[in-house]
Design an enzyme around this catalytic site. Structure first.
Site, PDB file in Angstrom:
ATOM      1  N   LYS A 191       0.954  -1.281  -0.265  1.00  0.00           N
ATOM      2  CA  LYS A 191       0.315  -0.046  -0.150  1.00  0.00           C
ATOM      3  C   LYS A 191       1.444   1.628   0.117  1.00  0.00           C
ATOM      4  O   LYS A 191       1.659   1.212   0.832  1.00  0.00           O
ATOM      5  CB  LYS A 191      -1.104  -0.165   1.169  1.00  0.00           C
ATOM      6  CG  LYS A 191      -1.686   1.048   0.894  1.00  0.00           C
ATOM      7  CD  LYS A 191      -2.151   1.878   2.970  1.00  0.00           C
ATOM      8  CE  LYS A 191      -2.824   2.580   2.872  1.00  0.00           C
ATOM      9  NZ  LYS A 191      -3.323   2.982   3.833  1.00  0.00           N
ATOM     10  N   GLY A 216     -10.857   7.642   7.427  1.00  0.00           N
ATOM     11  CA  GLY A 216     -11.866   8.584   7.642  1.00  0.00           C
ATOM     12  C   GLY A 216     -13.246   7.852   8.535  1.00  0.00           C
ATOM     13  O   GLY A 216     -14.174   8.606   8.752  1.00  0.00           O
ATOM     14  N   ASN A 263      -8.562   2.085  10.777  1.00  0.00           N
ATOM     15  CA  ASN A 263      -7.541   2.113  11.972  1.00  0.00           C
ATOM     16  C   ASN A 263      -8.076   2.064  12.796  1.00  0.00           C
ATOM     17  O   ASN A 263      -8.501   1.606  13.663  1.00  0.00           O
ATOM     18  CB  ASN A 263      -5.783   1.890  11.808  1.00  0.00           C
ATOM     19  CG  ASN A 263      -5.164   2.060  12.479  1.00  0.00           C
ATOM     20  OD1 ASN A 263      -4.917   0.877  12.632  1.00  0.00           O
ATOM     21  ND2 ASN A 263      -4.672   2.374  12.995  1.00  0.00           N
TER      22      ASN A 263
END
Length: 267
Positions: free
Chosen positions: A110, A198, A219
């Site tokens: 990522k 978000g 997370n």
């Protein structure tokens, strides 16, 4: 529709496929902000996720003198997704992921290249440049990006295997702030679209999935909940429910009431 086609469609609906890899869960969770690696492992189990993203620069993967993530979350049982959290230049990001590949053989990664530390929005020009370097180096790149359809298309065109637009600033918990742009990105993109950043609670995850996203990465929403394990379980159900609602197709919104039972022919 024959039985084989029905089975194929069911597997497509249930499974997330990224770069040829099939995942049973459409939820991806992280490894930051948990009180302990043991709590992180418990949350991962409750979430049902089988992919976990790892901030290579912040998580202990190899030092045997300190608690290691791999002692609690075995890489052979889960897909580790190394990320470049904390990187602000393309060179930094590429160096970080090359080190991760050397350490664990991880090729699916990522990418995030941040701009201002205050808002943590991605630097999209630098992200695009770093993605090109990584793809040329043989990495399969899932890329964190702004909710900009133009840049999302550029990232897909150079070969990124998943587009990961933010729902809101990292760690904000504000939910999906721009559903119009997320929807535009989904409509134009042929690789998976995964909302990244978000999400604050289960309803935010459900909204992302109802828009047609292929998955959600989070997370802080789990790690900073009062009960992370219970929140992880809630997120599991929210992602499933949102996906099912998207596939079912919601009813149209109407300006006026529409009775469930017809009014004509009443006694």
């Amino acid at each position: 529709m024959d039985d084989a086609m029905t089975l194929d469609r069911a597997l497509e609906d249930e499974s997330l496929v990224v770069a040829g890899r099939t995942f049973n869960s459409r939820l991806i969770i992280g490894t930051g902000k948990y009180e302990t690696y043991a709590q992180n492992a418990e949350a991962l189990k409750a979430s049902g996720a089988d992919m976990i993203t790892v901030a290579v620069r912040r998580v202990n993967l190899s030092n045997p003198d300190e608690p290691r993530l791999v002692d609690f979350i075995p890489p052979e049982d889960y897909t580790f997704l190394p990320n470049t959290a904390g990187c602000f230049t393309g060179e930094d990001a590429v160096r970080t992921l090359r080190l991760a590949r050397e350490a664990g053989g991880w090729n699916l990664v990522k990418l995030e290249v941040l701009s201002d530390p205050k808002h943590l929005y991605p630097d999209m020009a630098e992200t695009l440049r770093a993605a090109e370097m990584l793809i040329q180096d043989g990495f399969e790149v899932m890329v964190y990006c702004s909710d900009d359809p133009v840049y999302a298309k550029k990232l897909e065109e150079i070969g990124c295997c998943a587009i990961m637009p933010l729902g809101a600033p990292i760690g904000s918990g504000l939910g999906i702030q721009n559903p119009v742009n997320i929807r535009l990105i989904i409509e134009q993109t042929r690789v998976p679209v995964i909302v990244d950043a978000g999400v604050g609670t289960a309803s935010d995850a459900a909204v992302a999935m109802e828009l047609g996203c292929d998955g959600v990465l989070m997370n802080t929403a789990i790690a900073e909940a009062k009960d992370p394990i219970r929140m992880a379980k809630a997120m599991k159900h929210a992602v499933i429910a949102g996906r099912e609602a998207y596939l079912a197709g919601r009813m149209p919104k109407k300006k006026y009431a529409d009775p469930s039972s017809p009014l004509s022919g009443l006694i």
